[in-house]
Motif scaffolding. Structure first.
Motif: not given
Length: 170
Positions: A128-141
């Motif tokens: 298994y590989q899971v990738d959790r991708k979040v936005m950058g900059g001020t939208k980090l959360k």
């Protein structure tokens, strides 16, 4: 200012709520007074498989199965770390995040491409590989995507993606 990783906790817990260690679940002989307080009392048929999955050789075979895009080499070196854990697991995570830069840079170099944390683990027959991708900059959360890859562990090298780290099709 950038955010820096301060601590990292790896938590492993058995079904009965105890912290496992390789000596758990050994059958104690009658009258053996060396039993440790808090040691798991559960006896499992597949204890060897469990021990290998949690305490086997460190690192996923060949590194991450499908390395995610993390930007330029410079961005990767300045912001990411890869850790190999016992039991055949590899984790890629950012140790430094730029929370204030939205920029219009492309994914190649700017933080507007966001950040990714990946876990690659083969606890049995399936890798298994899971990738959790979040936005950058001020939208980090903001969660951008959560991607899961599954492949037969024995076939992983044969079917390893050769796209150089592309995002999954949406």
């Amino acid at each position: 200012p950038p955010l820096h990783l301060r601590t990292l906790t790896v938590c492993r817990e058995t079904l009965d709520g105890y912290w496992p260690n390789p000596a758990d679940n050994e059958i104690l002989e009658e009258g053996d007074d060396d039993s440790e307080e808090g040691k798991s009392e559960v006896r499992r048929r597949n204890q060897e498989e469990i021990t290998a999955a949690l305490f086997g050789p460190p690192g996923a075979a060949g590194g991450l199965y499908d390395p995610p895009p993390v930007g330029s080499e410079e961005r990767a070196a300045d912001n990411y770390m890869m850790l190999d854990f016992e039991g055949g697991a590899t984790v890629l995570l950012p140790h430094r995040l730029d929370q204030h830069h939205d920029g219009d840079e492309t994914e190649e170099g700017g933080s507007s491409s966001g950040w990714v944390t990946s876990l690659d683990w083969t606890p049995g027959r399936i890798r298994y590989q899971v990738d959790r991708k979040v936005m950058g900059g001020t939208k980090l959360k903001g969660l951008r995507t959560l991607e899961l890859s599954e492949v037969q562990g024995a076939d992983a090298d044969r079917y390893r993606p050769k796209d150089g780290g592309e995002n999954m099709r949406q």
